[in-house]
Design an enzyme around this catalytic site. Structure first.
Site, PDB file in Angstrom:
ATOM      1  N   ILE A  60      41.882  42.100  40.946  1.00 19.32           N
ATOM      2  CA  ILE A  60      42.275  40.693  41.046  1.00 19.32           C
ATOM      3  C   ILE A  60      41.369  40.001  42.069  1.00 19.32           C
ATOM      4  CG2 ILE A  60      44.192  39.067  41.338  1.00 19.32           C
ATOM      5  CD1 ILE A  60      46.127  41.470  41.089  1.00 19.32           C
ATOM      6  N   PRO A  61      40.085  39.797  41.714  1.00 19.89           N
ATOM      7  CA  PRO A  61      39.236  39.052  42.648  1.00 19.89           C
ATOM      8  C   PRO A  61      39.770  37.625  42.769  1.00 19.89           C
ATOM      9  CG  PRO A  61      38.126  39.347  40.538  1.00 19.89           C
ATOM     10  CD  PRO A  61      39.401  40.139  40.481  1.00 19.89           C
ATOM     11  N   HIS A  62      39.762  37.108  43.979  1.00 21.62           N
ATOM     12  CA  HIS A  62      40.286  35.754  44.166  1.00 21.62           C
ATOM     13  C   HIS A  62      39.573  35.056  45.315  1.00 21.62           C
ATOM     14  CE1 HIS A  62      42.850  38.627  46.365  1.00 21.62           C
ATOM     15  NE2 HIS A  62      42.974  37.692  47.275  1.00 21.62           N
ATOM     16  N   GLY A  63      39.612  33.739  45.262  1.00 26.61           N
ATOM     17  CA  GLY A  63      38.977  32.944  46.300  1.00 26.61           C
ATOM     18  C   GLY A  63      39.554  31.549  46.348  1.00 26.61           C
ATOM     19  N   LEU A 108      41.303  34.777  40.100  1.00 23.94           N
ATOM     20  CA  LEU A 108      42.163  33.667  40.513  1.00 23.94           C
ATOM     21  C   LEU A 108      41.407  32.795  41.507  1.00 23.94           C
ATOM     22  CD1 LEU A 108      44.923  32.200  40.653  1.00 23.94           C
ATOM     23  CD2 LEU A 108      45.514  33.760  42.522  1.00 23.94           C
TER      24      LEU A 108
END
Length: 155
Positions: free
Chosen positions: A65-68, A103
């Site tokens: 779940i890479p997110h920034g 996300l």
């Protein structure tokens, strides 16, 4: 906001995404998300890489779940890909990753960002959903699984 259909649409799902490694994955995810958000791919990739330096976003079980957080977004937005071939991601369990839910959120979306992460992680903890996501034949089938699962949770 807690339903995945709030942050994801049919065009934000890919069934056979190709990336040779984690760096390439982030660059290609950023390019795909840039088309959807209108924001520069470099800005998105930089945000993902900065978050990843704090700790790998590999969730385990072949998922990530890479997110920034990025200035200029109206609200939380998602992008889901099933990789054609798993990549080494540095996940908590050491397994390569083949299911990735990106996300992106505006910097001030604290509660919405956390709710979206919770919804994604709930789906990724469900072994039946993971098996169905891996077996789905099309982008539409994957989207229906992701959006439909959340509808059942809310009922």
């Amino acid at each position: 906001m807690s339903e995945l259909s709030d942050i994801l649409n049919g065009e934000s799902v890919e069934a056979a995404f190709s990336a040779s490694n984690k760096k390439a994955l982030f660059q290609q995810l950023a390019a795909a998300a840039a088309k959807r958000t209108g924001l520069p791919a470099k800005t998105i990739a930089a945000s993902l890489n900065a978050r990843e330096k704090l700790g790998a976003t590999g969730f385990g079980g072949g998922t990530a779940i890479p997110h920034g957080k990025i200035e200029g977004l109206e609200g939380c937005t998602g992008y889901f890909v099933r990789l054609a071939s798993p990549v080494d991601y540095g996940a908590v369990d050491g397994l390569p990753v083949d299911l990735v839910f990106l996300l992106l959120s505006p910097p001030d979306a604290g509660a919405d960002h956390l709710k979206a992460l919770a919804s994604i992680s709930r789906a990724f903890r469900d072994r039946q959903i993971l098996a169905k996501l891996r077996g789905a034949r099309s982008r539409d089938a994957i989207y229906a699984l992701l959006a439909g699962e959340e509808a059942r949770d809310a009922a």
